[in-house]
Design an enzyme around this catalytic site. Structure first.
Site, PDB file in Angstrom:
ATOM      1  N   LYS A  75       0.825  -1.213   0.000  1.00 11.22           N
ATOM      2  CA  LYS A  75       0.000   0.000   0.000  1.00 11.22           C
ATOM      3  C   LYS A  75       0.857   1.261   0.000  1.00 11.22           C
ATOM      4  CE  LYS A  75      -4.293  -1.741   0.764  1.00 11.22           C
ATOM      5  NZ  LYS A  75      -5.573  -1.333   0.190  1.00 11.22           N
ATOM      6  N   ASP A 123      -8.120  -0.020   6.753  1.00 13.61           N
ATOM      7  CA  ASP A 123      -7.943  -1.130   7.691  1.00 13.61           C
ATOM      8  C   ASP A 123      -6.586  -1.022   8.368  1.00 13.61           C
ATOM      9  OD1 ASP A 123     -10.281  -2.768   7.609  1.00 13.61           O
ATOM     10  OD2 ASP A 123      -9.738  -3.392   5.590  1.00 13.61           O
TER      11      ASP A 123
END
Length: 403
Positions: A75, A123
């Site tokens: 990410k 998350d």
């Protein structure tokens, strides 16, 4: 669950917007921008010949994103990249001229960035990347986290100076709340999922992920014949599948998307033939993949270039974490978080089932590519599952090298 792609869009050309976003020229620009990041280094491509021999394939290569940009996850390539792109574009509008990445830390661009607030739901890993990107450019970040995000992951984001906002409910609830608040306050949402009318920025996030594909292809002796990539909302799977389809054309590998059984929004979307939201049930250990609604942009790509879809159970993910930490033969150890080894878990499950193995045409000549999407982003949870601290697993490779 296992499904071959039978959607009407299967094998159709990519939408021109997605072909541009995930194409070679765009991926080259991602790598050019990465070169200006202070802590940029290519992540390792790890061969696992011992495991390959054990399950009966020619090669397994793992792109280990646990080392990416100091954030421990793939990410890091997406959120921060999108933030930087958006700041440069906003600076161009404000200054009335072209602004290059080389000017990112100039006083003019920093002044523009200081007036911006970027926001997202997460998350854990995406929010960390967005927060890091905001810190790099001097913008403010507001990160929305749902009730299932661990305190350790929240702290890892907050250390970049982001404002942390807790939201009751699931990841998808936090996505909606982030969008609502950002619209009211005039903030820029930098989401890794998309919805009607909001596609370009998630496309930029996906574009950032293409760097890991280019790095891997340069290191592999031959292109892979099969790829297994895990999916939350679908962004990483779509980025890898889309770029490989463009780069390799008719030589592209057989691509399988792997979902957690407890939050299989991409698999259920494939079964329905259109985007669907799945019911929220028991949480999955694969916390970074616990998403119940697919990204529309990601699905638009996957419906065309993914060949199959499957689910794995929590036990499969845990078994792969332990297997990578305690490798067979002389394979190196890999620190994979709860969601990191899910693609490999899909491979292991596929070769153990004769029907799936045959459907995917996996044989002794198969060359497999998977991505370890995260390292131990929650070290305490990792040690609880694996029985070893992340540092102890990494030390196995150092001990092997000395021997």
């Amino acid at each position: 669950m296992f499904l071959l792609n039978t959607t009407p869009d299967y094998r159709r050309p990519l939408d021109p917007r997605d072909a541009e976003t995930l194409g070679v020229a765009s991926a080259e620009e991602v790598e050019r921008q990465l070169a200006f990041r202070d802590n940029h280094a290519e992540t390792p491509l790890v061969a696992l010949p011992g495991l390959a021999a054990e399950i009966g394939v020619a090669a397994i290569h793992v792109k280990d994103e646990g080392h990416r940009l100091g954030l421990g996850s793939f990410k890091a390539l997406g959120g921060a990249y999108a933030v930087i792109r958006l700041v440069l574009e906003h600076a161009e509008k404000e200054l009335g001229r072209t602004v290059d990445i080389t000017e990112l830390h100039s006083s003019e661009v920093r002044a523009v960035a200081r007036a911006m607030t970027v926001a997202c739901a997460t998350d854990g890993n995406h929010g960390r990347s967005v927060a890091q990107g905001a810190q790099l450019v001097g913008a403010r970040a507001a990160i929305f986290v749902h009730s299932g995000v661990s305190a350790e992951r929240v702290a890892a984001i907050a250390r970049f100076g982001a404002d942390m906002i807790r939201v009751n409910g699931t990841y998808d609830d936090s996505v909606r709340e982030a969008a609502r608040v950002a619209e009211a306050k005039g903030w820029t949402i930098v989401s890794d999922t998309s919805w009607p009318g909001y596609e370009r920025i998630p496309g930029l996030v996906m574009q950032g992920y293409t760097a890991l594909v280019r790095e891997a292809l340069r290191k592999m002796p031959e292109p892979p014949t099969h790829v297994f990539i895990q999916s939350g909302v679908g962004g990483i799977a779509a980025a890898v599948a889309g770029h490989l389809a463009i780069k390799l054309g008719d030589r592209r590998p057989i691509f399988t998307v792997v979902d957690p059984a407890r939050s299989a929004c991409i698999v259920e979307t494939a079964r329905a033939g259109h985007p669907v939201t799945v019911a929220h049930g028991e949480p999955t250990v694969m916390a970074m993949l616990e998403c119940y609604e697919p990204s529309l942009v990601a699905w638009r790509v996957l419906s065309r270039v993914a060949d199959a879809f499957m689910t794995v159970d929590d036990e499969d993910a845990i078994a792969v974490m332990r297997r990578l930490a305690n490798p067979v033969a002389a394979d190196p150890a890999i620190v994979a978080g709860e969601s990191g080894g899910v693609g490999l878990a899909g491979l292991v499950k596929a070769v153990a089932d004769p029907a799936i193995k045959a459907a995917l045409r996996i044989d002794a000549d198969a060359r497999i590519f998977v991505v370890n999407t995260e390292g131990a982003t929650d070290p305490g949870k990792y040690q609880e599952i694996v029985g070893l601290a992340p540092a102890a697993v990494a030390a196995k490779n150092e001990a092997g090298a000395e021997a």
